[in-house]
Design an enzyme around this catalytic site. Sequence first.
Site, short mmCIF file in Angstrom:
data_model
loop_
_atom_site.label_atom_id
_atom_site.label_comp_id
_atom_site.label_asym_id
_atom_site.label_seq_id
_atom_site.Cartn_x
_atom_site.Cartn_y
_atom_site.Cartn_z
N THR A 263 -0.01 -0.30 0.34
CA THR A 263 -0.67 0.46 -0.89
C THR A 263 0.53 0.77 -1.76
O THR A 263 1.86 0.67 -1.10
CB THR A 263 -1.52 1.34 -0.47
N SER B 174 -12.49 4.51 -0.01
CA SER B 174 -10.98 4.58 0.06
C SER B 174 -10.35 5.96 0.89
O SER B 174 -11.47 6.91 0.92
CB SER B 174 -10.25 4.42 -1.47
N THR C 181 -3.77 -0.61 -4.81
CA THR C 181 -3.56 -1.42 -3.62
C THR C 181 -4.15 -2.78 -3.72
O THR C 181 -5.14 -2.92 -4.55
CB THR C 181 -4.13 -0.72 -2.45
N GLY D 239 -0.65 4.16 2.86
CA GLY D 239 -0.65 4.26 4.41
C GLY D 239 -1.97 4.32 4.95
O GLY D 239 -2.12 4.73 6.05
N GLY D 240 -2.98 3.42 4.33
CA GLY D 240 -4.37 3.53 4.83
C GLY D 240 -4.88 4.86 5.07
O GLY D 240 -4.90 5.71 4.56
O1 DON Z 1 -8.19 2.26 -0.15
C1 DON Z 1 -7.77 2.59 1.11
O2 DON Z 1 -7.70 3.65 1.58
C2 DON Z 1 -6.84 1.44 2.00
N1 DON Z 1 -7.09 0.22 1.20
C3 DON Z 1 -5.30 1.66 1.39
C4 DON Z 1 -4.48 0.53 2.13
C5 DON Z 1 -2.94 1.30 2.36
O3 DON Z 1 -2.86 2.32 1.96
C6 DON Z 1 -2.09 0.21 2.88
N2 DON Z 1 -0.82 0.95 2.97
N3 DON Z 1 0.02 1.04 3.64
#
Ligand code: DON
Length: 566
Positions: free
Chosen positions: A377, A448, A395, A469-470
Amino acid sequence: MKPEALTKIALFTLSLILINSCGAPSHEGMGPIGKQGMVVSAHPEATNIGLSILRKGGNAIDAAVAVQFALAVCYPAAGNIAGGGFFVIRTSAQKVYTLDFREKAPLAASKNMYIGPDGEVVKGLSTQTILASGVPGTVDGMVKSHEKLGSLTWSAVIQPAIDLARKGFSITRRQANDLNSIKKSLIERNTWKPVFIKDSIWKEGDLLVQTELALTLERIRDSKREGFYSGPTADYIVQQMLESGGLITHQDLQDYQSVWREPITGNYRNYTFYSMAPPSSGGVALKQLLGIISKFDLKSAGHNTVKSIHLMAEAEKRVYADRAEYLGDPDFVAVPVNELTDEKYLSKRADEIKADKATPSDSIKAGVLGKAESMETTHFSIADRWGNAVSATTTLNGGYGNQIVVKGGGFFLNNEMDDFSSKPGSPNIYGLIGNYANAIEPGKRMLSCMTPTLITKNDKLYMVVGSPGGSTIITSVFQTILNVIDYGMSMQQAVSAKRYHHQWLPDLIQYEPTAIDTVSVSGLLAMGHHLKKIGNIGRVDAILIWPDGTMEGGADPRGDDAAKGF
Ligand code: DON
């Protein structure tokens, strides 16, 4: 004075002049500073483009739109036009706007679309295939924010990205490694040979030219939203769906609209924060975390000590348990935001935390309310000389989304559908679980963790912060804020500081290798915590505004991120 000494002074002075003109750190521990504007993003090319817009007299919103399009070119792992995200914007008139341009489930999506005949989730379907893509929101989001708050012309903010795509840019070593590592899946998943597949191996400094993407961006420049959601670009997307077995139709594309939402706002110590409301869980979770942690004296507990890590992990377990149960798209489910962030409720949650003992995650449940990702992201932070600021997280979900490039369009598709709960209790790629509130429904937005946030003090802009960072986004933002407010760090120190994370399930404190020393690890184990060392957590790009108005950028050393001011 000896001639050598004079030369030294002259060199020192010259280096200071150079340092100030290119915005490099003024001294150790501090990020680049600027008086007129600051851009911090995941790629130096995008940072330069944002800065050039500010220098031309554009405002932070113009620069944010320009940076978003630039990242779609120079940072294709996460920068995007076929993904989605959130902008938290504060204007010089002190008004805060939050724009939700999160992707939506296609109309043909259904609750059990990722469940196989055995009743289990089919591995990879919601992440590695064309069925993983939600209806993209980014282009509509850029058009809406620019129309409402931009000051330069639309073509002025998008043209730099077009030029970058057409002329090409030199990829970084990290990007070369990335592209080499996904070569096999790019070949397997694509029905054609996009420019990201190279016969020989990618090397640092190779030029990446994206002619198809330049043409797509030109259509967006000339026809704004219609340049993406209808005409040739939409035809390419729908054709790709037909070729690869996807669901997105012309109707889905035409129907897509981003939405202005009310920010989640609250106070922490003497500061006010503004963050993203559902369908992101970021703002609610951040408000809960800050609310719970404010009941404790974090400062005297020390930074990354047994005591502070214990308190934060315990708060995080409870907040992520609530998230799994209650959070979803507010256009589809009633999200009890007020109850979840109610002062009394948060005090009760804080009281549950034992001073010397971990509560196992399986004995923590979502609270009873009074009523009622390689993963990629990207986050960027921008502030201008007038007091406008944009905190932006966008993202494709996984690195390069589902790694399918739209033939003719030249851009990656997202795999955001994995952020829905495919089956109650079944973890997504970030190990997050969910329930009814985040079940798949046609036209619904997936939940999200993105947490773009602005902080003010005495009605003046104080911080612009966010992270990819999910599941670790929320805790990375949380720690960065505490690092500055409670631990007195500079912006750069707060961003560079090592991080840890708890998300309720799995019942683990995950930590960056040197975040917790061995003595503290033993101390936490003795309290009943479980720990796991992992790689990088988050990639925070942030700005701190000092009392005299000077802006300090903090670019995360975990990536190629760059902060520049002027
Ligand atoms: O929206 C969200 O929470 C996830 N799709 C974010 C994904 C993400 O941060 C991946 N990155 N490192």
